[in-house]
Design an enzyme around this catalytic site. Sequence first.
Site, PDB file in Angstrom:
ATOM      1  N   ARG A  41      30.560  33.398  47.622  1.00  0.00           N
ATOM      2  CA  ARG A  41      30.872  35.080  47.867  1.00  0.00           C
ATOM      3  C   ARG A  41      30.060  35.507  47.616  1.00  0.00           C
ATOM      4  NH1 ARG A  41      37.149  36.960  48.212  1.00  0.00           N
ATOM      5  NH2 ARG A  41      36.581  37.121  46.008  1.00  0.00           N
ATOM      6  N   LYS A  57      42.457  36.452  52.648  1.00  0.00           N
ATOM      7  CA  LYS A  57      43.597  37.300  52.677  1.00  0.00           C
ATOM      8  C   LYS A  57      43.123  38.831  52.704  1.00  0.00           C
ATOM      9  CE  LYS A  57      45.231  37.593  48.383  1.00  0.00           C
ATOM     10  NZ  LYS A  57      44.720  36.662  46.709  1.00  0.00           N
ATOM     11  N   ARG A  80      52.783  40.202  43.442  1.00  0.00           N
ATOM     12  CA  ARG A  80      52.427  38.956  42.414  1.00  0.00           C
ATOM     13  C   ARG A  80      52.896  38.506  41.305  1.00  0.00           C
ATOM     14  NH1 ARG A  80      46.528  40.049  44.457  1.00  0.00           N
ATOM     15  NH2 ARG A  80      45.428  39.125  43.407  1.00  0.00           N
ATOM     16  N   ARG A 108      41.681  32.753  37.523  1.00  0.00           N
ATOM     17  CA  ARG A 108      42.641  33.453  38.264  1.00  0.00           C
ATOM     18  C   ARG A 108      43.272  32.657  39.373  1.00  0.00           C
ATOM     19  NH1 ARG A 108      37.795  35.421  41.415  1.00  0.00           N
ATOM     20  NH2 ARG A 108      38.721  36.287  42.648  1.00  0.00           N
ATOM     21  N   ARG A 134      30.801  40.335  42.469  1.00  0.00           N
ATOM     22  CA  ARG A 134      31.731  40.816  42.452  1.00  0.00           C
ATOM     23  C   ARG A 134      32.407  40.389  40.485  1.00  0.00           C
ATOM     24  NH1 ARG A 134      37.832  40.073  45.200  1.00  0.00           N
ATOM     25  NH2 ARG A 134      38.249  39.152  43.740  1.00  0.00           N
TER      26      ARG A 134
HETATM   27  P1  ADP Z   1      42.046  38.066  44.462  1.00  0.00           P
HETATM   28  O1  ADP Z   1      43.517  37.008  44.914  1.00  0.00           O
HETATM   29  O2  ADP Z   1      41.033  37.365  45.716  1.00  0.00           O
HETATM   30  O3  ADP Z   1      42.000  37.397  43.272  1.00  0.00           O
HETATM   31  P2  ADP Z   1      42.178  40.610  45.099  1.00  0.00           P
HETATM   32  O4  ADP Z   1      41.138  41.584  45.052  1.00  0.00           O
HETATM   33  O5  ADP Z   1      43.582  40.994  45.336  1.00  0.00           O
HETATM   34  O6  ADP Z   1      41.691  39.109  44.266  1.00  0.00           O
HETATM   35  O7  ADP Z   1      42.460  41.415  42.585  1.00  0.00           O
HETATM   36  C1  ADP Z   1      41.520  40.859  41.811  1.00  0.00           C
HETATM   37  C2  ADP Z   1      42.211  41.198  40.750  1.00  0.00           C
HETATM   38  O8  ADP Z   1      43.015  42.689  41.255  1.00  0.00           O
HETATM   39  C3  ADP Z   1      43.449  39.914  39.919  1.00  0.00           C
HETATM   40  O9  ADP Z   1      42.505  39.738  39.708  1.00  0.00           O
HETATM   41  C4  ADP Z   1      43.686  41.115  38.889  1.00  0.00           C
HETATM   42  O10 ADP Z   1      42.840  41.539  38.077  1.00  0.00           O
HETATM   43  C5  ADP Z   1      43.677  42.349  39.970  1.00  0.00           C
HETATM   44  N1  ADP Z   1      45.227  43.195  41.293  1.00  0.00           N
HETATM   45  C6  ADP Z   1      45.247  42.919  42.502  1.00  0.00           C
HETATM   46  N2  ADP Z   1      46.702  42.933  42.575  1.00  0.00           N
HETATM   47  C7  ADP Z   1      47.225  42.968  41.519  1.00  0.00           C
HETATM   48  C8  ADP Z   1      48.657  42.714  41.173  1.00  0.00           C
HETATM   49  N3  ADP Z   1      48.920  42.843  42.130  1.00  0.00           N
HETATM   50  N4  ADP Z   1      49.379  42.854  40.047  1.00  0.00           N
HETATM   51  C9  ADP Z   1      48.177  42.720  39.103  1.00  0.00           C
HETATM   52  N5  ADP Z   1      46.940  42.935  38.999  1.00  0.00           N
HETATM   53  C10 ADP Z   1      46.408  42.681  40.339  1.00  0.00           C
END
Ligand code: ADP
Length: 190
Positions: free
Chosen positions: A127, A13, A88, A144, A133
């Site tokens: 990654r 993404k 989300r 996740r 990370r």
């Molecule tokens: P990925 O989708 O690869 O896990 P992201 O960078 O989109 O990575 O998100 C990393 C973390 O940030 C998520 O696992 C969550 O803990 C938090 N997060 C990101 N966006 C949201 C959201 N819209 N609502 C709740 N938590 C979020």
Amino acid sequence: MRMIIFGPPGAGKGTQARRIAERYGIPAISTGEIFRSNIKNETALGLQVKEILATGGYVNDDITNAIVADRLAQEDCAPGFLLDGYPRTAEQVDALDVELAARSNELDAVLELTVDDEEVVGRLLKRAEIENRIDDTEEVIRERMAIYHRETQPLAAMYAARGLLVQVDGLGDIDDVSLRIGEALDGRVR
Ligand code: ADP
């Protein structure tokens, strides 16, 4: 152009979001990146969400909604925006609807990147060696994924019912996926 990109962790993404944003001249807004930069800078928000990100859970909807509302109010979002990783949850979908309605704005497209679970676990582990990370360990990655399938994947049906969903196969190399996205989005551009 106002759009959302979503897909499982590791679907690519972030990479595709940056390319789409450049192409349409709109900001890419990643809630994950906002949280990570707050953690890095040890802000009050960062301290509050650090443990949640480390274990793979979702940050509370009220906090996340407020952050996005603030970000969308900034001037660079006037011509449009691409939300990466938001909404989300069903509650976040509702909050975004309210936020957009208040500005008399509408979404143009919701792009879902589809990928195979095992493939993305492999990508994320790779990654992890590069990016370091906190949430890229196998256990947290599986968590996740599970949360994604439970909370976020069902949102596709909500947007499909509104005629907004565009699904693109996220497997293959980055340029191929970008091409597919470009073709799928053409005709929806404003
Ligand atoms: P990925 O989708 O690869 O896990 P992201 O960078 O989109 O990575 O998100 C990393 C973390 O940030 C998520 O696992 C969550 O803990 C938090 N997060 C990101 N966006 C949201 C959201 N819209 N609502 C709740 N938590 C979020």
